[in-house]
Write an enzyme that holds these catalytic residues in place. Structure first.
Site, PDB file in Angstrom:
ATOM      1  N   CYS A  16       0.817  -1.212   0.000  1.00 16.86           N
ATOM      2  CA  CYS A  16       0.000   0.000   0.000  1.00 16.86           C
ATOM      3  C   CYS A  16       0.857   1.272   0.000  1.00 16.86           C
ATOM      4  O   CYS A  16       1.937   1.290   0.577  1.00 16.86           O
ATOM      5  CB  CYS A  16      -0.873   0.040   1.242  1.00 16.86           C
ATOM      6  SG  CYS A  16      -1.815  -1.450   1.476  1.00 16.86           S
TER       7      CYS A  16
ATOM      8  N   ARG B 166       4.871   0.473  -6.050  1.00 14.74           N
ATOM      9  CA  ARG B 166       4.793  -0.428  -4.896  1.00 14.74           C
ATOM     10  C   ARG B 166       3.786  -1.552  -5.121  1.00 14.74           C
ATOM     11  O   ARG B 166       3.773  -2.535  -4.398  1.00 14.74           O
ATOM     12  CB  ARG B 166       4.385   0.370  -3.643  1.00 14.74           C
ATOM     13  CG  ARG B 166       5.427   1.397  -3.235  1.00 14.74           C
ATOM     14  CD  ARG B 166       4.871   2.364  -2.233  1.00 14.74           C
ATOM     15  NE  ARG B 166       4.656   1.785  -0.925  1.00 14.74           N
ATOM     16  CZ  ARG B 166       5.569   1.661   0.011  1.00 14.74           C
ATOM     17  NH1 ARG B 166       6.796   2.078  -0.220  1.00 14.74           N
ATOM     18  NH2 ARG B 166       5.287   1.147   1.182  1.00 14.74           N
TER      19      ARG B 166
ATOM     20  N   TRP C 298      -2.936  -2.611  -1.711  1.00 15.00           N
ATOM     21  CA  TRP C 298      -2.504  -3.922  -2.204  1.00 15.00           C
ATOM     22  C   TRP C 298      -3.167  -4.924  -1.285  1.00 15.00           C
ATOM     23  O   TRP C 298      -2.871  -4.989  -0.095  1.00 15.00           O
ATOM     24  CB  TRP C 298      -0.981  -4.012  -2.127  1.00 15.00           C
ATOM     25  CG  TRP C 298      -0.390  -5.201  -2.809  1.00 15.00           C
ATOM     26  CD1 TRP C 298      -0.131  -5.343  -4.141  1.00 15.00           C
ATOM     27  CD2 TRP C 298       0.058  -6.408  -2.177  1.00 15.00           C
ATOM     28  NE1 TRP C 298       0.440  -6.571  -4.376  1.00 15.00           N
ATOM     29  CE2 TRP C 298       0.573  -7.241  -3.197  1.00 15.00           C
ATOM     30  CE3 TRP C 298       0.078  -6.872  -0.867  1.00 15.00           C
ATOM     31  CZ2 TRP C 298       1.089  -8.497  -2.944  1.00 15.00           C
ATOM     32  CZ3 TRP C 298       0.599  -8.126  -0.611  1.00 15.00           C
ATOM     33  CH2 TRP C 298       1.093  -8.929  -1.646  1.00 15.00           C
TER      34      TRP C 298
ATOM     35  N   ASN D 134      -1.524   1.443   6.128  1.00 19.12           N
ATOM     36  CA  ASN D 134      -0.638   0.480   5.490  1.00 19.12           C
ATOM     37  C   ASN D 134      -0.161  -0.456   6.582  1.00 19.12           C
ATOM     38  O   ASN D 134       0.250   0.004   7.648  1.00 19.12           O
ATOM     39  CB  ASN D 134       0.550   1.220   4.844  1.00 19.12           C
ATOM     40  CG  ASN D 134       1.535   0.262   4.189  1.00 19.12           C
ATOM     41  OD1 ASN D 134       1.253  -0.922   4.029  1.00 19.12           O
ATOM     42  ND2 ASN D 134       2.687   0.786   3.810  1.00 19.12           N
ATOM     43  N   GLY D 135      -0.232  -1.769   6.357  1.00 18.30           N
ATOM     44  CA  GLY D 135       0.201  -2.731   7.369  1.00 18.30           C
ATOM     45  C   GLY D 135      -0.888  -3.744   7.625  1.00 18.30           C
ATOM     46  O   GLY D 135      -1.830  -3.875   6.837  1.00 18.30           O
TER      47      GLY D 135
ATOM     48  N   GLU E 115      19.405 -15.354  -9.676  1.00 17.21           N
ATOM     49  CA  GLU E 115      18.860 -14.023  -9.895  1.00 17.21           C
ATOM     50  C   GLU E 115      18.318 -13.887 -11.327  1.00 17.21           C
ATOM     51  O   GLU E 115      17.267 -13.280 -11.551  1.00 17.21           O
ATOM     52  CB  GLU E 115      19.938 -12.970  -9.594  1.00 17.21           C
ATOM     53  CG  GLU E 115      19.560 -11.540  -9.889  1.00 17.21           C
ATOM     54  CD  GLU E 115      18.294 -11.054  -9.174  1.00 17.21           C
ATOM     55  OE1 GLU E 115      17.799 -11.730  -8.264  1.00 17.21           O
ATOM     56  OE2 GLU E 115      17.796  -9.990  -9.579  1.00 17.21           O
TER      57      GLU E 115
ATOM     58  N   LYS F  13      14.507 -12.886 -12.226  1.00 14.71           N
ATOM     59  CA  LYS F  13      14.192 -11.713 -13.046  1.00 14.71           C
ATOM     60  C   LYS F  13      13.259 -12.120 -14.185  1.00 14.71           C
ATOM     61  O   LYS F  13      12.276 -11.456 -14.463  1.00 14.71           O
ATOM     62  CB  LYS F  13      15.501 -11.144 -13.595  1.00 14.71           C
ATOM     63  CG  LYS F  13      15.612  -9.689 -13.703  1.00 14.71           C
ATOM     64  CD  LYS F  13      15.869  -8.908 -12.443  1.00 14.71           C
ATOM     65  CE  LYS F  13      15.029  -9.199 -11.294  1.00 14.71           C
ATOM     66  NZ  LYS F  13      15.385  -8.679 -10.029  1.00 14.71           N
TER      67      LYS F  13
ATOM     68  N   GLU G 225       9.651 -13.080 -12.940  1.00 14.01           N
ATOM     69  CA  GLU G 225       8.800 -12.029 -12.372  1.00 14.01           C
ATOM     70  C   GLU G 225       8.314 -11.031 -13.415  1.00 14.01           C
ATOM     71  O   GLU G 225       7.208 -10.528 -13.298  1.00 14.01           O
ATOM     72  CB  GLU G 225       9.460 -11.326 -11.187  1.00 14.01           C
ATOM     73  CG  GLU G 225      10.647 -10.474 -11.517  1.00 14.01           C
ATOM     74  CD  GLU G 225      11.256  -9.815 -10.289  1.00 14.01           C
ATOM     75  OE1 GLU G 225      10.530  -9.466  -9.365  1.00 14.01           O
ATOM     76  OE2 GLU G 225      12.492  -9.659 -10.268  1.00 14.01           O
TER      77      GLU G 225
ATOM     78  N   HIS H 291      20.932 -35.273 -11.621  1.00 13.04           N
ATOM     79  CA  HIS H 291      20.278 -35.886 -10.459  1.00 13.04           C
ATOM     80  C   HIS H 291      18.772 -35.625 -10.493  1.00 13.04           C
ATOM     81  O   HIS H 291      18.111 -35.719  -9.466  1.00 13.04           O
ATOM     82  CB  HIS H 291      20.907 -35.356  -9.166  1.00 13.04           C
ATOM     83  CG  HIS H 291      22.358 -35.695  -9.076  1.00 13.04           C
ATOM     84  ND1 HIS H 291      22.804 -36.963  -8.782  1.00 13.04           N
ATOM     85  CD2 HIS H 291      23.464 -34.951  -9.308  1.00 13.04           C
ATOM     86  CE1 HIS H 291      24.131 -36.980  -8.818  1.00 13.04           C
ATOM     87  NE2 HIS H 291      24.553 -35.766  -9.136  1.00 13.04           N
TER      88      HIS H 291
ATOM     89  N   LYS I 133       6.635  -3.553  -4.571  1.00  9.26           N
ATOM     90  CA  LYS I 133       8.037  -3.152  -4.476  1.00  9.26           C
ATOM     91  C   LYS I 133       8.573  -3.297  -3.065  1.00  9.26           C
ATOM     92  O   LYS I 133       9.685  -3.751  -2.841  1.00  9.26           O
ATOM     93  CB  LYS I 133       8.179  -1.700  -4.945  1.00  9.26           C
ATOM     94  CG  LYS I 133       9.606  -1.177  -4.935  1.00  9.26           C
ATOM     95  CD  LYS I 133      10.420  -1.846  -6.012  1.00  9.26           C
ATOM     96  CE  LYS I 133      11.875  -1.413  -6.009  1.00  9.26           C
ATOM     97  NZ  LYS I 133      12.695  -2.342  -6.805  1.00  9.26           N
TER      98      LYS I 133
HETATM   99  C1  F6R Z   1      12.853  -8.867  -7.187  1.00  6.22           C
HETATM  100  C2  F6R Z   1      12.778  -8.001  -6.030  1.00  6.22           C
HETATM  101  C3  F6R Z   1      12.442  -8.615  -4.723  1.00  6.22           C
HETATM  102  C4  F6R Z   1      13.176  -7.881  -3.581  1.00  6.22           C
HETATM  103  C5  F6R Z   1      12.710  -8.418  -2.228  1.00  6.22           C
HETATM  104  C6  F6R Z   1      13.442  -7.764  -1.076  1.00  6.22           C
HETATM  105  O1  F6R Z   1      13.215  -8.161  -8.331  1.00  6.22           O
HETATM  106  O2  F6R Z   1      12.951  -6.819  -6.123  1.00  6.22           O
HETATM  107  O3  F6R Z   1      12.734  -9.974  -4.710  1.00  6.22           O
HETATM  108  O4  F6R Z   1      14.538  -8.055  -3.734  1.00  6.22           O
HETATM  109  O5  F6R Z   1      11.335  -8.197  -2.083  1.00  6.22           O
HETATM  110  O6  F6R Z   1      13.241  -6.387  -1.074  1.00  6.22           O
HETATM  111  P1  F6R Z   1      14.217  -5.403  -0.298  1.00  6.22           P
HETATM  112  O7  F6R Z   1      15.545  -5.468  -0.973  1.00  6.22           O
HETATM  113  O8  F6R Z   1      13.573  -4.066  -0.409  1.00  6.22           O
HETATM  114  O9  F6R Z   1      14.299  -5.910   1.111  1.00  6.22           O
END
Ligand code: F6R
Length: 599
Positions: A2, A27, A74, A100-101, A474, A478, A481, A497, A594
């Site tokens: 949120c 976000r 959200w 938010n929360g 990673e 990427k 997502e 395996h 985010k």
């Molecule tokens: C993927 C991504 C997430 C964040 C994760 C941790 O592209 O951005 O996997 O890395 O949610 O977020 P932070 O770094 O803000 O703790």
């Protein structure tokens, strides 16, 4: 998660509220709304969907009030819908709030309010808070807020307005981000700095349980005990330009292209005379620790895997790594001789924050590696190192990841110095990283061509060994997502395996082989997939790879430890182009947020 905006000032509140919400779109959200205090009382406009829909709806209203609150939701409790969206108001529409929360004890509070005759219109935990305020209000909203805070458990950033005291906003937070800005003729609040930048760079960071009362030309801060306190006004070094797209179609592409610059910024002043300088950590004697824990989530976890691998290799002290959501429930062995590193772009991730608090409670020394200045994790840790990535708006992390890698490598070398280990070659090469990254970005067409192979694929298989395995983890994250292609990363040696059973004619294997001591082994594993019909995209630093992969990209050759930073660029760009060809919303992938401020 949120996003919140709030405005109390001389002009109308709506322009600030809406521009702020648009800056917080990254976000993630599924509904949006605003409330302003008009002459006729509270006016709330909200709807399910995107901000554009809210804007259309707002055309039928003329909101001119000088005090207002805004929200992008959200969904956690209750589906995305008009009724569940914020702001929430009490029955006679005299109090409105955004939240938010998560209120963890909302069920018990809801039952209590139902017994008192209250009616609920939504399925949210947040509505409980506004009705509880109504229940406790007896002519003083601050006093009602105090009573509510005593009752609610969980995490919250709350902005409360009321027609009874129409010239103010009450703001309070616990475990959820909220930043206050001081403007000319207004005080404003928002969940993140980009929402403020068009109006001000002068901000106050609220600590947990602190309360602020925002009026047009004054602000009052109260501590947990409701005693008045003074807070420091901080000028943040971000500029508005950094939060704009700058001619790129998407924030993700813009942020990928910013990497030479932000890597340079992260290195700045930290290498002097062939020595790594991290003045922030000068008081720490690293020889006192008998183990190190790296804890993070998602991309930050992948950066941590790399940092942990390198640190252990250099100082030969056991280094453990864990995702934060597991760490906190795994009863980890932590004591005063444990050093814990928490890596987080946002500095607000709920699981990482909880893990940090656990480590502190057990006596560990804690270091945060964060990107957002003044974020909760950066303030709670004993020490903090900042990456200098600037605001990262695209949900998929790119520049934050590579700056985390750079900083964790600097950190590993810094600690190693105390152990008498210096790698002059790598230190020199570090300085050249921005140029090398720039050079790889120049080959963007190759990555677009590679990505076209993925357009009609349902699955992609990433393989690598050692540090290359941390890179492919990673790379797979990427790709999945942003393009929604199912992607998994495997240690190349593990293929036979089990996973090799999946490989068939036309499967796409993305292989990374940059670590000289194991590259030959990875090449054999690649060969095994080619023999079963796979099409291989190979990212290597070997000029003459001993395999017949049609799609090969040769990276500049640097020390193995630094290679992970260079590998990241082709993998990011392939994910970007795969998503782009498929017409995906690259900056705001479905279901993702985010800043993950709930467990
Ligand atoms: C993927 C991504 C997430 C964040 C994760 C941790 O592209 O951005 O996997 O890395 O949610 O977020 P932070 O770094 O803000 O703790």
């Amino acid at each position: 998660m949120c996003g919140i905006t709030a405005f109390s000032g001389k002009g109308p509140a709506l322009p600030f509220l809406m521009q702020g919400l648009s800056k917080l779109e990254y976000r993630g959200y599924d509904s949006a709304g605003v409330t302003t205090i008009e002459n006729s009382g509270l006016k709330t406009v909200k709807c399910k969907g995107r901000l554009a829909q809210l804007e259309t709806k707002l055309e039928d209203y003329h909101l001119e009030g000088h005090v207002g609150i805004g929200h992008t939701r959200w969904a956690t409790h209750g589906i995305p819908s008009h009724l569940n969206s914020h702001p929430h108001t009490n029955g006679d529409e005299t109090i409105s709030l955004v939240h938010n929360g998560i209120i963890e004890n909302y069920k018990e509070l809801k039952d209590e309010l139902l017994e008192h005759g209250y009616h609920f219109h939504s399925e949210t935990d947040s509505e409980v808070v506004v009705l509880l305020l109504d229940y406790y209000y007896q002519g003083d909203m601050l006093e009602a807020t105090r009573k509510v805070i005593e009752r609610i458990e969980g995490s919250y950033a709350l902005c409360i307005i009321t027609t009874h005291e129409p010239d103010q906003i009450i703001v309070v937070k616990k475990d959820s981000p909220l930043i206050i800005g001081k403007c000319d003729g207004a005080y404003v609040a928002a969940s993140d700095i980009p929402a403020l930048l068009e109006y001000t760079k002068d901000v106050y960071f609220l600590d947990d349980y602190e309360i602020a009362v925002l009026k047009t030309d004054s602000i009052t801060f109260l501590n947990k005990n409701f005693r008045t306190i003074k807070k420091e006004l901080v000028t943040v070094p971000y500029d508005l330009e950094a939060a704009k797209k700058d001619g790129y179609d998407t924030f993700m592409l813009k942020e990928i292209f910013e990497q030479p610059h932000v890597i340079q910024e992260t290195l700045r002043g930290r290498i002097q005379d062939e020595t790594i300088k991290l003045d922030e950590l000068d008081n720490i004697d690293f020889k006192q620790f008998n183990k190190v824990h790296f804890v993070a989530c998602g991309t930050a976890y992948h950066a941590s895997l790399c940092g942990a691998h390198i640190l252990e290799h250099l100082i030969k002290v056991p280094v453990f790594k864990d995702v934060a959501s597991e760490y906190r429930y795994n009863d980890p062995v932590i004591d005063e001789k444990t050093l814990c590193i928490f890596v987080s772009q946002s500095g607000e991730t709920a699981d990482t924050l909880a893990a940090l608090r656990l480590a502190k409670s057990k006596g560990a020394t804690t270091i945060a590696v964060a990107n957002v200045l003044g974020s909760t994790i950066s303030r709670d840790a004993d020490y903090v190192l900042y990456t200098c990535a600037g605001p990262e708006i695209a949900v998929a992390s790119t520049k934050a990841y590579t700056t985390q890698l750079v900083l964790l490598i600097l950190f590993a070398y810094y600690v190693a110095q105390q152990f008498g280990h210096v790698d002059l070659k790598a230190i020199h090469e570090l300085k050249d990283l921005p140029n090398l990254v720039q050079k790889i970005l120049g080959d963007i067409d190759s990555f677009e061509q590679f990505a076209s192979l993925l357009e009609h694929q349902r699955d992609a298989y990433f393989i690598g060994r050692g540090l290359d395995y941390t890179s492919v983890l990673e790379g797979a994250l990427k790709l999945k997502e942003v393009s929604y292609i199912h992607a998994d990363a495997y240690v190349a040696g593990e293929l036979k395996h089990g996973p090799i059973a999946l490989i068939e004619e036309g499967s796409i294997v993305i292989a990374v082989a940059t670590q000289p001591h194991i590259a030959a082994k990875t090449m054999s594993n690649i060969q095994e997939t080619i023999a079963r019909g796979a099409e291989v995209i190979l990212i290597t630093n070997s000029l003459n790879p001993p395999i017949d992969a049609r799609y090969t990209y040769v990276l500049p050759y640097v020390s193995p430890i630094l290679q992970t930073i260079l590998v990241a660029i082709p993998l990011q760009l392939m994910a970007y182009f795969a998503a782009n060809i498929k017409g995906c919303d690259v900056d705001k992938p479905r279901n993702l947020a985010k800043s993950v401020t709930v467990e």
